[in-house]
Each structure stands twice: as structure tokens, then as C-alpha cells.
Write a protein that holds these residues in place. Structure first.
Motif, PDB file in Angstrom:
ATOM      1  N   ALA A 129       0.831  -1.197   0.000  1.00 13.47           N
ATOM      2  CA  ALA A 129       0.000   0.000   0.000  1.00 13.47           C
ATOM      3  C   ALA A 129       0.869   1.251   0.000  1.00 13.47           C
ATOM      4  N   SER A 130       1.884   1.271   0.895  1.00 13.20           N
ATOM      5  CA  SER A 130       2.686   2.486   0.973  1.00 13.20           C
ATOM      6  C   SER A 130       3.548   2.632  -0.275  1.00 13.20           C
ATOM      7  N   ALA A 156       2.663   1.661  -3.290  1.00 10.79           N
ATOM      8  CA  ALA A 156       1.795   2.129  -4.353  1.00 10.79           C
ATOM      9  C   ALA A 156       1.460   3.604  -4.163  1.00 10.79           C
ATOM     10  N   ALA A 157       1.422   4.030  -2.878  1.00 14.51           N
ATOM     11  CA  ALA A 157       1.049   5.404  -2.610  1.00 14.51           C
ATOM     12  C   ALA A 157       2.189   6.360  -2.943  1.00 14.51           C
ATOM     13  N   TYR A 165     -11.071  11.448   9.716  1.00 12.54           N
ATOM     14  CA  TYR A 165     -11.466  10.225   9.009  1.00 12.54           C
ATOM     15  C   TYR A 165     -11.898   9.127   9.968  1.00 12.54           C
ATOM     16  N   ARG A 195      -8.824  -1.400  10.682  1.00 12.32           N
ATOM     17  CA  ARG A 195      -8.829  -0.948   9.295  1.00 12.32           C
ATOM     18  C   ARG A 195      -8.263   0.461   9.160  1.00 12.32           C
ATOM     19  N   HIS A 196      -8.486   1.292  10.163  1.00  9.46           N
ATOM     20  CA  HIS A 196      -8.056   2.686  10.013  1.00  9.46           C
ATOM     21  C   HIS A 196      -6.889   3.047  10.917  1.00  9.46           C
ATOM     22  N   PRO A 199      -3.251   0.414  10.359  1.00  6.63           N
ATOM     23  CA  PRO A 199      -2.437   0.680   9.169  1.00  6.63           C
ATOM     24  C   PRO A 199      -1.758   2.040   9.206  1.00  6.63           C
ATOM     25  N   ASN A 200      -2.375   3.007   9.865  1.00  7.80           N
ATOM     26  CA  ASN A 200      -1.796   4.340   9.876  1.00  7.80           C
ATOM     27  C   ASN A 200      -0.712   4.517  10.922  1.00  7.80           C
ATOM     28  N   SER A 234       4.011   2.187  10.517  1.00 10.84           N
ATOM     29  CA  SER A 234       5.424   2.486  10.250  1.00 10.84           C
ATOM     30  C   SER A 234       6.262   2.536  11.525  1.00 10.84           C
ATOM     31  N   LYS A 255       7.990   9.763   5.550  1.00 13.32           N
ATOM     32  CA  LYS A 255       6.921   9.173   4.754  1.00 13.32           C
ATOM     33  C   LYS A 255       5.859  10.214   4.410  1.00 13.32           C
ATOM     34  N   LYS A 293       1.249  13.654   4.010  1.00 10.34           N
ATOM     35  CA  LYS A 293       0.240  14.425   3.253  1.00 10.34           C
ATOM     36  C   LYS A 293       0.144  13.857   1.865  1.00 10.34           C
TER      37      LYS A 293
END
Lengths: 291, 329
Positions: free
Chosen positions: A7-8, A10-11, A183, A200-201, A204-205, A208, A288, A291
């Protein structure tokens, strides 16, 4: 964890193309070799690590005039040192890995609950953390082993207790920072369950810093297992563990220095590799894309 | 107002404990919202105006059931929010949604736009799992975004696009009431107009009720049927848009209106009434909270709380001197 990385990655398409520094590639290769060694121990080890051959005691490594079949020489019971190193690596890496993961899982769960629910739950859980910090860890281990015995599962349990409070504190702080973000509130307004929001929120955040802590904690746990085994309260004979081999070998230090040097060098290699990789990971994830 | 309101707050108060005391029951309290009653009819848009820390956002979240009031009740279609449980509670969560001010922090940076919009569908089991992505594409189209955005991440989008995603997320669960918490404050002026137009269009086509919160009375006045003004947690004026904008009765509302800049250098307004700079986060609540800054203050103002007196026209004001003030400039 793999999906988080994807995910990171791809981001941040620009970051993904940046080549890895050469030393990181070398460290990764060393790490992979060590892990493969541990995984494939039964096929790689030339001898059974616990078979004693008293007629061939304390032979030097083959390249110092020892028997040609024992590259690292033999120990005081005539066991093949190379085989014991490979198996010792397997034991130590395995215990350290499981211990780290359990500690991380426990600490993360407590930190998530503490940070998200707050109030009385938070107070009680953080009190537990403070108690754990105040307790002399070695005393805890000695009492634990005295009461529960020297079984390997007991050792893993006690080792996993070593740093859960660090994870709990880190995660709690991160949760406090993340949970106030809109969010999270949006998910609450949508009717998301607490479990869903946390996993889920929130998780993952905050992954790191957690990942960095994990990689930096792993060598500490490995050293801890080695120290306990060195003191004789860790892995019990005849099972080989790197720390135990150093502990047993120190009596023969002058006569057969290789008994100490070989496992000690392995410990150094493993911890240094993990530590350097963790440092690199921290630097990389620090900037990372918030923003 | 004869019909049953969609959502109504009855004398709600919210106090937050402040740090500083070891004993929780002796802690100082900050009154965010005090004794506010408000009712929103189906299809109505109410503008809620006030300065920072006036309790606007807290009131909005109380109406959504995201914050429990310290006192008073909130009724959704006549039933107390606190009394709702189980399946009804899920239905309520679908019906009440929110749009945020900050389009950056309101989207989970780790999820794709598609996953963000889809979340409500997953939570409430709307549509067959396989059909939800189609619904997501439809929702994105509804807010003026291409279906290809579903695979992108929030940081790849502009502020206006993110705000549209936030709206699509709220719309996904087919709500009847949306709180817009400063929905356009963080956007460029040109984008602001687009988002307001989108909200107006959605309201027309879906019959949505809305509470639009803003510190800028000009930003939301076009869209609002009625406007309520909050000051230090108390409602000091409420009325139809024209009542509040054309014949404001409270000195604070007048000062707010006079502060709206006029984009025409040849036209100059009368200077705004001089407000004394006595603003305080926790003013004396025994009297009128606006008294320290009011240019018309009298001794009587600090003695008792001015009640919200509502005229027959539905225009309410909480000011002791409302009938004696000079007509609005």
C-alpha cells in the motif's frame, strides 16, 4: 505486513523507483543467509548437534589443523561446533522471533485498547505498564523460571514479557494522535464498529513506527535470550543456543577459543544486521508521505 | 414547523471537564453548548454561524449522536437518540452523516478513494458485495468525479476533489440529514462555489436536510433556509435567512454582518460597531455572555441570562435590549 508495504509503495510511486543503498542490499543478503541457515538446519548441518564423541574432544577448526570433517572444530564433549552453531542459530532466532512477535502483539493490542477507549480502561492499562517498567525484569524471569520450570514455552513467554510495555506506550501515543482525525470520526458516523476502526483505520496508519520498533526490538530480544542462556536460566542442555554455547565455551576460553568466538560472532552478525536494517527502515519511513 | 421535525435538540448542554484538578468531580468545566434548542424540518437547510469555540461543531456532533450531551435530549423523527438500540440504531447511523472542514485529514491516507466511499456500503450491507464497486462508481459520478478516481489515493487529489469524495462517502449510505462542518472553509473561493452548488443540487434532488456550520456567515447564507447564530455556546439569534440577514436584532449578529467584506471598492459601508475586545473562552455565565464585548451593554445585562424571545414571525433573539436598539444599519 506485506500488504502494508504494498500500500505504501503504491502510494509513493516516486519513492519506489529510488534504488536501495548498496549496504542495505548486503545486509539483506546476510540476513537472508542467516535465516535460511536456521530454517534449513537439519539439511545443512553436517552432524547431529547433540551426538557426543569423547575421543574427539576440543579439536581445533579444520583450517587450524583439526579434523577435516569439522570445519569449526569440536567442543568439550566432541560435538561438531559447526552443526551446533547452525542449530543454535535456529533456536536463538526462533525464540527471539516468536518472543518479539508475541510481545509486539500483546503490547499493540493493549496500546490500541488503551488509546482508543481512554478513560478508566486507559488508566488501568497504563498503570500495568508502569508496574512492568518498575519491576526488575531479571527478577521476574528468575521467579518465573523457579515457579513455572525451565520449559522452552516458559522461556518464550517470559521473553515476550520483556518489552510489551514499550509497544503499548508507543501504540497508545500514536492512537491518541490518529483517533482525533476526522477520518476516524467519519467512520464512527458511518456506524463502523470499534474493531473495524482499530484494525482498518488506526493500525495501518500507525504501522510504520511499529514496524521500526519491531526491527529494533528484535536484536535486543535475541541478546536477552543469549544472556539468559549464558547465565544458565535460558535454553537448557543439550539444546544448542548461541548464548548457551558462549556460556559453556568460556571455561575453555584459553585452550579452545573457537568455542566462544564462533557463536559470539554469529550473535554479533545477527544483531548488527537487524539493528542496521531497522535504522535504515526508520530513516526511510520517517519522511513518509503524511500528506 | 407544524410538521414533526426531522431532528431536534431540546435544551441540550455539553460541558467538557478541563485539566487541572486531581479530583474529577471538582474539575473545572468548559461549557461548549448551553441550553440550546433547535429543530430542523425534513428538507430544510439550517445555517449555524459563530466564531471559533462558540460550540458550533459540538452542537453538530450532538445532533448526529457522536457526542452525548451533558443534559437535554436529541430526537430523531421524534424518538430520543439515547433510547434507540440495535437495528434502529444502525438505521439512525445511516440517516445521519457528516462532511468535514479539512479535506486532507478527513480521508484515510492508506485507503483508495474506492475503499473510502465503499466503507459505508460494507458496514451496512448495502447491495450485493459484487455490485458495490458499481455503486461506488455511480456515487463518484454523482459528485462530479470520474470513476477512475476509485483506484487513486487521497494524496493524489486536490482539495476540492477530496471534498467531493467526502461528500460521496456521506451519500453512500443514503442519509436524510447531513451536518456540514465548515464544508467549504478550507477551499479556494472558486472551488467553494462549486462545492456549494453541488450541495444545493444534492439537496434539491435527494430532499436532504442539512446543518451547515460556518464561521463565515456569507459562505453559507445562500444555501440556508434559516440561520442560527451561536455565541459562547448559547444561541443568541435564529430566524429565516432574510430575517437574520436584513433585520438582525442581536448586536453580535449585526457586528458579524457588518464584518462581511464588500467586493466593491466604490461602495463603503458604515464602520462596524465597535466591539470591545473582552472575548473570553469562558465568560461569566450568570448574565449575557456577549456583555463584555457589547457596545450597548447596560448594568442589567450582567444580572440575568437573557431568554431567547421568539417573535410571531419565528425570529428569535436573546438580548434584553432588542426592542430598544437602533434599527440595523
Amino acid at each position: 505486513m506485506a500488504s502494508l508495504f504494498e500500500a505504501s509503495a503504491a502510494a509513493t510511486p516516486a519513492r519506489r523507483r529510488r534504488p536501495l543503498p548498496a549496504y542495505v542490499i548486503i545486509l539483506m543478503v546476510i540476513g537472508a543467509v542467516l535465516v535460511l541457515n536456521a530454517l534449513l538446519a537439519p539439511w545443512l548441518a553436517p552432524f547431529d548437534p547433540d551426538t557426543t564423541r569423547l575421543l574427539r574432544r576440543l579439536r581445533p577448526p579444520s583450517w587450524l589443523g583439526g579434523p577435516s570433517e569439522s570445519w569449526f572444530g569440536t567442543d568439550q564433549l566432541g560435538r561438531d561446533l559447526l552443526s551446533r552453531c547452525i542449530y543454535g542459530l535456529r533456536t536463538s532466532l526462533g525464540i527471539a522471533l516468536v518472543g518479539t512477535l508475541i510481545g509486539c502483539a500483546v503490547g499493540t493490542t493493549i496500546g490500541l485498547i488503551s488509546g482508543y477507549l481512554g478513560r478508566a480502561v486507559d488508566t488501568v492499562l497504563m498503570m500495568l505498564v508502569d508496574i512492568q517498567i518498575a519491576l526488575p525484569y531479571l527478577l521476574l524471569v528468575l521467579v518465573g523460571i523457579a515457579v513455572l520450570g525451565t520449559d522452552l514455552s516458559v522461556l518464550i513467554l517470559l521473553i515476550s514479557l520483556h518489552s510489551w510495555e514499550n509497544y503499548a506506550r508507543l501504540v497508545r501515543g500514536q492512537v491518541l494522535a490518529v483517533r482525533a482525525l476526522p477520518y476516524i470520526e467519519a467512520s464512527e458516523a458511518l456506524g463502523a464498529s470499534t474493531i473495524r476502526i482499530l484494525f482498518r483505520h488506526v493500525l495501518p496508519n500507525i504501522a510504520s513506527p511499529l514496524l521500526v520498533m519491531l526491527t529494533l526490538n528484535f536484536p535486543a530480544i535475541l541478546l536477552l535470550e543469549s544472556s539468559l542462556s549464558f547465565l544458565g536460566i535460558g535454553v537448557q542442555p543439550p539444546t544448542a543456543s548461541l548464548g548457551r554455547m558462549v556460556g559453556e565455551g568460556r571455561h575453555q576460553m584459553l585452550a579452545a577459543w573457537w568455542l566462544v568466538v564462533a557463536p559470539a560472532a554469529l550473535i554479533l552478525m545477527v544483531t548488527l544486521t537487524a539493528q542496521l536494517l531497522g535504522d535504515w527502515l526508520r530513516d526511510r519511513l520517517d519522511v513518509k508521505t503524511e500528506k | 414547523m407544524s410538521a414533526q421535525p426531522l431532528i431536534a435538540a431540546e435544551a441540550v448542554t455539553k460541558e467538557f471537564p478541563l485539566q487541572g484538578s486531581m479530583l474529577p468531580w471538582r474539575a473545572h468545566r468548559f461549557t461548549a453548548v448551553e441550553n440550546v434548542s433547535i429543530a430542523i424540518a425534513p428538507g430544510e437547510v439550517l445555517g449555524l454561524v459563530g466564531e471559533s469555540a462558540s460550540g458550533k461543531s459540538t452542537l453538530g456532533r450532538i445532533l448526529l449522536g457522536l457526542i452525548q450531551p451533558s443534559a437535554g435530549t436529541v430526537r430523531f423523527r421524534g424518538t430520543d437518540l439515547r433510547a434507540i438500540g440495535g437495528g434502529e440504531r444502525r438505521a439512525m447511523r445511516r440517516a445521519l452523516q457528516i462532511i468535514f472542514q479539512d479535506p486532507y485529514a478527513s480521508l484515510d491516507p492508506r485507503l483508495t478513494i474506492g475503499a473510502i466511499v465503499r466503507e459505508g456500503l460494507d458496514i451496512h450491507g448495502i447491495g450485493a458485495p459484487g455490485a458495490r464497486d458499481v455503486k461506488v462508481a455511480h456515487l463518484l459520478g454523482r459528485v462530479g468525479l470520474d470513476a477512475g478516481f476509485a483506484r487513486r489515493y487521497p494524496h493524489e487529489l486536490s482539495g476540492g476533489q477530496r471534498q467531493r469524495v467526502g461528500i460521496a462517502r456521506a451519500l453512500a449510505v443514503e442519509p436524510t440529514f447531513i451536518v456540514g462542518d465548515e464544508p467549504v472553509s478550507a477551499l479556494d473561493v472558486s472551488i467553494r462555489g462549486q462545492i456549494l452548488a453541488l450541495l444545493a443540487e444534492l439537496r434539491r434532488s435527494m430532499g436532504l436536510s442539512m446543518l451547515l456550520i460556518s464561521h463565515d456567515i456569507g459562505a453559507i447564507s445562500q444555501l440556508s433556509d434559516r440561520i442560527a447564530v451561536l455565541y459562547a455556546g448559547r444561541m443568541i439569534e435564529i430566524g429565516s435567512r432574510s430575517q437574520v440577514l436584513r433585520t438582525p436584532r442581536h448586536p453580535y449578529t449585526r457586528a458579524l454582518l457588518a464584518a462581511i467584506p464588500v467586493p466593491d471598492p466604490s461602495r463603503r459601508r458604515a464602520p462596524p460597531p465597535a466591539l470591545t475586545d473582552g472575548a473570553s473562552a469562558s465568560p461569566d455565565r450568570a448574565g449575557c455572555v456577549f456583555a463584555p464585548r457589547c457596545p450597548h451593554v447596560r448594568p442589567a445585562c450582567t444580572g440575568s441570562v437573557p431568554p431567547l424571545t421568539v417573535l410571531e414571525s419565528g425570529h428569535g433573539t436573546a438580548c434584553l435590549l432588542q426592542d430598544e436598539l437602533p434599527p440595523a444599519a
